[in-house]
Design a protein around this motif. Sequence first.
Motif, PDB file in Angstrom:
ATOM      1  N   GLY A  26       0.699  -1.210   0.202  1.00 38.49           N
ATOM      2  CA  GLY A  26      -0.004   0.166  -0.044  1.00 38.49           C
ATOM      3  C   GLY A  26       0.672   1.434  -0.113  1.00 38.49           C
ATOM      4  O   GLY A  26       0.376   2.357   0.240  1.00 38.49           O
ATOM      5  N   ILE A  27       2.205   1.257  -0.022  1.00 40.39           N
ATOM      6  CA  ILE A  27       2.898   2.269  -0.189  1.00 40.39           C
ATOM      7  C   ILE A  27       3.673   2.350  -1.839  1.00 40.39           C
ATOM      8  O   ILE A  27       4.306   1.470  -2.189  1.00 40.39           O
ATOM      9  CB  ILE A  27       4.272   2.330   0.943  1.00 40.39           C
ATOM     10  N   ILE A  28       3.617   3.491  -2.141  1.00 39.85           N
ATOM     11  CA  ILE A  28       4.220   3.953  -3.483  1.00 39.85           C
ATOM     12  C   ILE A  28       5.579   4.392  -3.401  1.00 39.85           C
ATOM     13  O   ILE A  28       5.608   5.437  -2.998  1.00 39.85           O
ATOM     14  CB  ILE A  28       3.385   4.912  -4.604  1.00 39.85           C
ATOM     15  N   VAL A  29       6.674   3.433  -3.341  1.00 38.36           N
ATOM     16  CA  VAL A  29       7.997   3.817  -2.976  1.00 38.36           C
ATOM     17  C   VAL A  29       8.641   4.566  -3.878  1.00 38.36           C
ATOM     18  O   VAL A  29       9.253   5.592  -3.869  1.00 38.36           O
ATOM     19  CB  VAL A  29       8.845   2.694  -2.379  1.00 38.36           C
ATOM     20  N   GLY A  30       8.509   4.167  -5.200  1.00 43.21           N
ATOM     21  CA  GLY A  30       9.058   4.689  -6.342  1.00 43.21           C
ATOM     22  C   GLY A  30      10.575   4.605  -6.233  1.00 43.21           C
ATOM     23  O   GLY A  30      10.952   3.211  -5.915  1.00 43.21           O
ATOM     24  N   ASN A  31      11.388   5.441  -6.499  1.00 43.62           N
ATOM     25  CA  ASN A  31      12.824   5.383  -6.106  1.00 43.62           C
ATOM     26  C   ASN A  31      13.472   5.598  -5.033  1.00 43.62           C
ATOM     27  O   ASN A  31      14.433   6.047  -4.886  1.00 43.62           O
ATOM     28  CB  ASN A  31      13.610   6.027  -7.498  1.00 43.62           C
ATOM     29  N   ASN A  32      12.466   6.051  -3.911  1.00 44.13           N
ATOM     30  CA  ASN A  32      12.880   6.604  -2.722  1.00 44.13           C
ATOM     31  C   ASN A  32      13.676   5.423  -1.946  1.00 44.13           C
ATOM     32  O   ASN A  32      13.751   4.420  -2.126  1.00 44.13           O
ATOM     33  CB  ASN A  32      11.788   6.966  -2.096  1.00 44.13           C
ATOM     34  N   LEU A  33      14.634   6.017  -1.113  1.00 45.70           N
ATOM     35  CA  LEU A  33      15.407   5.312  -0.205  1.00 45.70           C
ATOM     36  C   LEU A  33      14.472   4.243   0.637  1.00 45.70           C
ATOM     37  O   LEU A  33      13.307   4.687   1.035  1.00 45.70           O
ATOM     38  CB  LEU A  33      16.260   6.099   0.793  1.00 45.70           C
ATOM     39  N   MET A  34      14.933   3.022   0.753  1.00 46.29           N
ATOM     40  CA  MET A  34      14.343   2.165   1.881  1.00 46.29           C
ATOM     41  C   MET A  34      15.627   1.726   2.510  1.00 46.29           C
ATOM     42  O   MET A  34      16.751   1.722   2.361  1.00 46.29           O
ATOM     43  CB  MET A  34      13.951   0.809   0.927  1.00 46.29           C
ATOM     44  N   GLY A  35      15.187   1.751   4.035  1.00 42.23           N
ATOM     45  CA  GLY A  35      16.483   1.606   4.762  1.00 42.23           C
ATOM     46  C   GLY A  35      16.201   0.830   6.154  1.00 42.23           C
ATOM     47  O   GLY A  35      15.030   0.401   6.444  1.00 42.23           O
TER      48      GLY A  35
END
Length: 116
Positions: A26-35
């Motif tokens: 349910g989260i549109i992360v796109g190219n954002n950081l994941m950490g």
Amino acid sequence: QAQLVESGGGLVQAGGSLRLSCASSGIIVGNNLMGWYRQAPGKQRELVANIGGSGSTNYADSVKGRFTISRDNAKSTVYLQMNSLKPEDTAVYYCNTRDIWSRSYWGQGTQVTVSS
């Protein structure tokens, strides 16, 4: 419901390995950081590692050479492979990301305990 769900924590002896997973839904992360962050008892939460959408990575000095972060964009999942674990790696590990509107999300945390 937008959420991050971590798994893979546990108890391991020093020198052992664990692999953490964090699946987003349910989260549109796109190219954002994941950490990944961690918080030990009595200490502040600290960054362990993060990874961009293109695969660029950043690690805390204390885990360089021992931990590897990776992500599967198709599954919106981020992993943390932890090798050569030390007692000082004992902490609750949290997954974090932001959606394309810059809203921050945290997982519920998974306990990692390294015995000496």
